[in-house]
Write an enzyme that holds these catalytic residues in place. Sequence first.
Site, short mmCIF file in Angstrom:
data_model
loop_
_atom_site.label_atom_id
_atom_site.label_comp_id
_atom_site.label_asym_id
_atom_site.label_seq_id
_atom_site.Cartn_x
_atom_site.Cartn_y
_atom_site.Cartn_z
N GLY A 17 0.47 -1.04 -0.14
CA GLY A 17 -0.18 -0.03 -0.01
C GLY A 17 0.85 1.30 -0.08
O GLY A 17 0.00 2.30 0.40
N SER A 18 1.80 1.27 -0.76
CA SER A 18 2.82 2.63 -0.57
C SER A 18 2.35 3.60 -1.60
O SER A 18 2.13 4.64 -1.22
CB SER A 18 4.15 2.37 -0.83
N ASN A 19 1.52 3.09 -2.77
CA ASN A 19 0.85 3.97 -3.43
C ASN A 19 -0.26 4.41 -2.87
O ASN A 19 -0.89 5.84 -3.04
CB ASN A 19 0.48 3.38 -4.97
N MET A 96 -4.12 -6.99 -7.01
CA MET A 96 -3.52 -7.89 -7.76
C MET A 96 -4.58 -8.97 -8.18
O MET A 96 -4.50 -10.10 -7.82
CB MET A 96 -2.42 -8.83 -7.09
N ARG A 97 -5.69 -8.28 -8.77
CA ARG A 97 -6.64 -9.26 -9.50
C ARG A 97 -6.94 -8.99 -11.05
O ARG A 97 -6.87 -7.57 -11.03
CB ARG A 97 -7.95 -8.89 -8.65
N LEU A 99 -9.43 -8.19 -13.51
CA LEU A 99 -11.03 -7.96 -13.60
C LEU A 99 -11.67 -8.45 -14.71
O LEU A 99 -11.19 -8.57 -15.83
CB LEU A 99 -11.09 -6.27 -13.52
N ASN A 113 -5.41 2.62 -12.98
CA ASN A 113 -4.31 1.64 -12.42
C ASN A 113 -3.28 2.19 -12.72
O ASN A 113 -2.76 2.97 -13.42
CB ASN A 113 -4.68 0.50 -13.48
N HIS A 115 0.80 1.02 -13.02
CA HIS A 115 1.60 -0.15 -13.53
C HIS A 115 3.12 0.05 -13.55
O HIS A 115 3.28 1.23 -13.89
CB HIS A 115 1.25 -0.71 -14.73
N GLU A 180 6.08 6.42 -9.11
CA GLU A 180 4.95 5.99 -8.92
C GLU A 180 4.23 6.91 -8.07
O GLU A 180 2.98 7.26 -8.32
CB GLU A 180 4.78 4.61 -8.47
C1 GAR Z 1 3.46 -1.31 -7.34
O1 GAR Z 1 4.67 -1.20 -7.75
C2 GAR Z 1 2.51 -1.05 -8.48
O2 GAR Z 1 2.84 -0.35 -9.53
C3 GAR Z 1 2.34 -2.56 -8.68
O3 GAR Z 1 2.29 -3.41 -7.57
C4 GAR Z 1 3.19 -2.45 -6.75
C5 GAR Z 1 2.13 -2.35 -5.35
O4 GAR Z 1 2.91 -1.73 -4.25
N1 GAR Z 1 0.86 -3.16 -9.33
C6 GAR Z 1 1.20 -3.83 -10.37
O5 GAR Z 1 2.04 -4.61 -10.71
C7 GAR Z 1 -0.08 -4.16 -11.08
N2 GAR Z 1 0.00 -4.64 -12.47
P1 GAR Z 1 2.41 -0.87 -3.21
O6 GAR Z 1 1.04 -1.76 -2.68
O7 GAR Z 1 3.35 -0.53 -2.39
O8 GAR Z 1 1.59 0.50 -3.87
#
Ligand code: GAR
Length: 211
Positions: A17-19, A96-97, A99, A113, A115, A180
């Site tokens: 959940g850093s984003n 990470m699902r 859709l 989203n 990525h 990100e």
């Molecule tokens: C992030 O790097 C995001 O871009 C990636 O998962 C990580 C989640 O980190 N997403 C994907 O790969 C989706 N295809 P976070 O939980 O610290 O935000």
Amino acid sequence: MTGPAKRAVAVLISGRGSNMDALITAAAQRDYPARIALVLSNKPDAAGIARAAGLGIATDVVDHKPYNGDRAAHEAAVDAVLRRHGIEIVCLAGYMRLLTPFLVRAWQGRMLNIHPSLLPAFPGLHTHERALEAGVKLHGCTVHLVSEGMDEGPIMAQAAVPVLADDTADALGARVLCQEHRIYPAALRALALGQQGAGPDENAALLNPAA
Ligand code: GAR
């Protein structure tokens, strides 16, 4: 004096959940056009859920496991929670699902989203390893509106980072993650303001903080 109403946003996570943190921080600014009204996870133990709850943000978990692969039923439950909270915009942030068309169509134009690659390069998983294997000199991240293909849809914002000679996937991934956290709040701001895409000027500013 009160400003215009902030758009109600749900952040969907599966783990760290850093984003989500970056979006919460941005949304705490007085003039940000969106507020984080809900954090929802498909995993009960997602670290971000506890952090969001600790900040007083509404949280919910719709565990996919009891649905035994019935993705449509799981998504119907997720959609019901989103509607119960009056959500207007959905941000997938490490959700990470894959859709189904049901959820994508229900939130068309209102679901973002993030990525960890410069799409359309490297959709899917293990993007940093694959970038190193491919020998690209630039890598990065993308925020896009969600459409039915995996990691496809109109691009709202991108940021590039250099790939260094001695990079590991972890080092490269950390460099990408910093970006990100910059572009996701910028892209959400643009969507909340009704701007269907960060223009070239904004992307240039993101790539070059001094610009
Ligand atoms: C992030 O790097 C995001 O871009 C990636 O998962 C990580 C989640 O980190 N997403 C994907 O790969 C989706 N295809 P976070 O939980 O610290 O935000």
